[in-house]
Each structure stands twice: as C-alpha cells, then as structure tokens.
Design an enzyme around this catalytic site. Structure first.
Site, short mmCIF file in Angstrom:
data_model
loop_
_atom_site.label_atom_id
_atom_site.label_comp_id
_atom_site.label_asym_id
_atom_site.label_seq_id
_atom_site.Cartn_x
_atom_site.Cartn_y
_atom_site.Cartn_z
N ASP A 161 0.86 -1.18 0.00
CA ASP A 161 0.00 0.00 0.00
C ASP A 161 0.90 1.23 0.00
O ASP A 161 1.81 1.34 0.84
CB ASP A 161 -0.91 0.01 1.23
CG ASP A 161 -2.07 -0.97 1.10
OD1 ASP A 161 -2.13 -1.69 0.09
OD2 ASP A 161 -2.90 -1.02 2.03
N HIS A 311 3.67 -1.92 3.77
CA HIS A 311 3.57 -0.51 3.39
C HIS A 311 4.91 -0.05 2.82
O HIS A 311 5.96 -0.28 3.43
CB HIS A 311 3.15 0.36 4.57
CG HIS A 311 1.70 0.23 4.91
ND1 HIS A 311 1.22 -0.78 5.72
CD2 HIS A 311 0.63 0.98 4.54
CE1 HIS A 311 -0.10 -0.66 5.83
NE2 HIS A 311 -0.48 0.40 5.13
#
Length: 367
Positions: A161, A311
């Site tokens: 992400d 992430h």
C-alpha cells in the site's frame, strides 16, 4: 453462463446445439422475430422448450406470446394452437431444468460478516496456517473479493500500500528486481501526483498498479454508488493520464474498512477486492518495528496462498526486504501475482461483449 440471442433468422437447431457443446452450462434465450407459424411446428416447440430449459423466465415466454398474437395474417385458431404448444413446451423445459439444476435458496444466504468497526481483521490460530478472517474466502468470493489464494500451494502474493512517498520505495523496487518478484502496488491520488516516475518504474519492471482510491477515505461510510464510483474512477483516469496505461481492476479498501454494500459496488464496477492474510504494524514512521521483530512476524506467520500486505512507507520493510525474500524462498515459497490468482475458474466475471450489429451475448470471463 447466460447468452441472449436476438434477431436471428436461422433455425434454433443451428444455434443451441453448437453453443451447448462449446459452453457447458450456458443459458440461452432465443427470440425469432421473423418466423411465425400458424401451426405448432418443431421450430416453435424448440423455441419454447429451450427458453424453458435455459431461462425459466416467464418474461421471455410472454414476449414471445405477444409477438405471435400480434400476427394478423394467421388465423385465430392457428395462433391459439401455436400459443398453447409454445406454453406447454416452455413449461416442459422449465420442469426439466428444475429437475436437473435446482434453483438455490438465496434467502438462506447470510449477510457477509463485518467487524464492529467495519475493518478487516485476522486471527492467527496456528503458525504456518491460514488465519481466520472476518469472513471466509467463500463468503468473499460472492463479490470477487479475496484475502488468501490457493492454501495448498506454497505461493505468496506480495502487495504494497502506497499512500505517499518518503524515499523507501526505490530500495523496495531494487529488492524485488533482484529476486525477480512481481508485486502489486495499491496507490492513491497523492502518490500518482507526486511520484509519477516511481509509478512508471513500477510498471516498467513488471509490477501491477492497483486502486487504493483517490482520497483514501473510510469507504465503509460511503453509501451511494455515485460517490463510490467517483473515488475509484477518478484514480483510474489519473493513472492513465500519468502512465498512458489503464489501471488494473484490483481494489483495496483504505485501512481495510468496508461494508458488504462496498464489495457489491466494487464487483459491479468490474473490480476484484483484495484484503490480506498477513500484515503487521509497519506504517508508523516514528515507531518502526525492529528488523528482528519484523522478520519474526513475517516468517512465522507466512502460509501457503498468503496475500501479504506491506507498506512502502516503512523504512524497516525497505531494509529487510532482500533478506525477507531470501528467507521465504529458503522456506520453499515462490511468488505469484494477483493476475494469476484472479485467473482461476472461481474468479469469473460477467461482462457484455458485442459480437455483431445483430448479435449480443453475455458471457462469463476471467477479469
């Protein structure tokens, strides 16, 4: 699979049987608008019978009846005979269809489970095994949503992400390139606007760009199809403007916040929704996990078919990724892509395809 054929001037025998042979389980509605018979011919009986077998929908029967009854060049008794035999053939076909393929009881389908705060959650009950999610893989599959892949194969689907860029993505891309691993990066509007060169590098090096919405809102609070669509389509348009390529129809709800209505809307837009089966707290810039902590969690909890969420803003992830990929490979895992996951037979999607000016058919194809 449903195919709707209209305005054909040929015999149904030339249409139904080849299609049945090519596409098992096909549903066909045939309406011939040119041939009208004053006596019940095999042509009429086949039309009624196959409409019953493959559709079992009175709307198509009534449409055919209205068409025949409007014919004025045929005698009234002839029309009645035709209508009667058409009805009988239709119900004979419907009866056969219900005997061989009973209609499922949709009233027994339970609502999709959602946590109290509307977020995706996992429970790791045994190391090396698939965690239990808020909803099962079968529940999610109703909306082409996923949290895990093939749990019998030692494959990992790596996803990132990317809400913004803070200098860690180049090292992540370097590690992926070294190991020849293709990942999916779920992006937001800010990332595309501020880091177009990195996005182009992702695509050039064989990675997939997915939709993490334009503004990164709590999507579970969005109830209208219009607002939901705007969040996804505005990012699609920006991605195409920046990269010159269309964005893959892969969607990840920001923070894992979702509702069943969201999943339905994403599905209607042609998207596969992706949650995850392995993640850890790696998104706080000022409170990054240690290398040892990250490696322990990501190796002990890895499991066959894992969809891993990391992430790209994590300094720790950038520093350990090379070592982590090596460790997973030593454990016997290989890496797959979300395209491969969605290409499975269980991930078929319904679309409409134009075949010719006089023919349209609706079929199921992998999305």
């Amino acid at each position: 699979m449903r195919v709707i054929l209209t305005k054909f001037n040929t015999s149904p025998l030339q249409i139904f049987f080849p299609l049945r042979d090519c596409f098992p389980g096909i549903h066909i509605v045939y309406i011939n608008k040119k041939h009208v018979y004053s006596n019940p011919s095999p042509h009429i009986l086949l039309q009624g019978f196959f409409s019953g077998v493959y559709m079992s929908d009175l709307r198509y029967l009534t449409a055919a009846l209205r068409h025949y009854l409007r014919q004025k060049r045929v005698s009234f008794p002839g029309l009645l005979r035709t209508a009667l035999f058409l009805i009988l053939a239709f119900f004979a076909g419907t009866f056969l269809a219900h005997l061989t393929h009973p209609v499922p009881d949709v009233s027994s389908v339970e609502p999709l489970p959602v946590s109290a705060d509307g977020s995706w959650g996992l429970s790791f009950q045994q190391e090396g095994r698939t965690p239990v999610g808020n909803a099962t893989a079968d529940d999610l599959a109703r909306y082409h949503a996923h949290y895990v892949g093939n749990t019998k194969e030692p494959v990992i689907y790596l996803t990132f992400d990317a809400g913004y860029e803070n200098g860690n993505t180049p090292a992540i891309l370097d590690a992926l390139k070294k190991h020849q691993v293709s990942a999916t990066f779920f992006l937001v509007g800010n990332y595309l606007n501020t880091s177009p060169d990195l996005v182009k590098r992702m695509i050039a090096e064989g990675h997939t760009v997915g939709n993490h919405t334009f503004h990164h809102p709590d999507m579970s609070k969005i109830s209208t199809k219009e607002d939901f669509t705007q969040e996804l389509q505005s990012l699609e348009e920006l991605c195409e403007e920046v990269t010159g390529q269309k964005m893959s129809r892969f969607y990840r709800p920001p923070q894992g916040l979702y509702s069943e209505a969201n999943l339905r809307m994403a599905d209607e837009l042609g998207y596969h929704t992706f949650f995850w089966s392995l993640a850890y707290v790696d998104w706080y810039e000022d409170k990054q996990p240690s290398h040892e902590e990250a490696m322990q969690k990501l190796t002990s909890r890895i499991h066959p078919g894992a969809i891993v969420l990391l992430h790209s803003t994590s300094r720790t992830n950038a520093e350990i990724l090379d070592e982590l990929l090596t460790k997973w490979e030593e454990m016997g895992y290989h890496f797959g892509t979300l395209e491969e996951l969605t290409a499975s037979p269980s991930s078929e999607r319904s679309i409409t395809v134009s075949m010719s000016p006089s023919t349209r058919k609706r079929i199921l194809v992998p999305a």
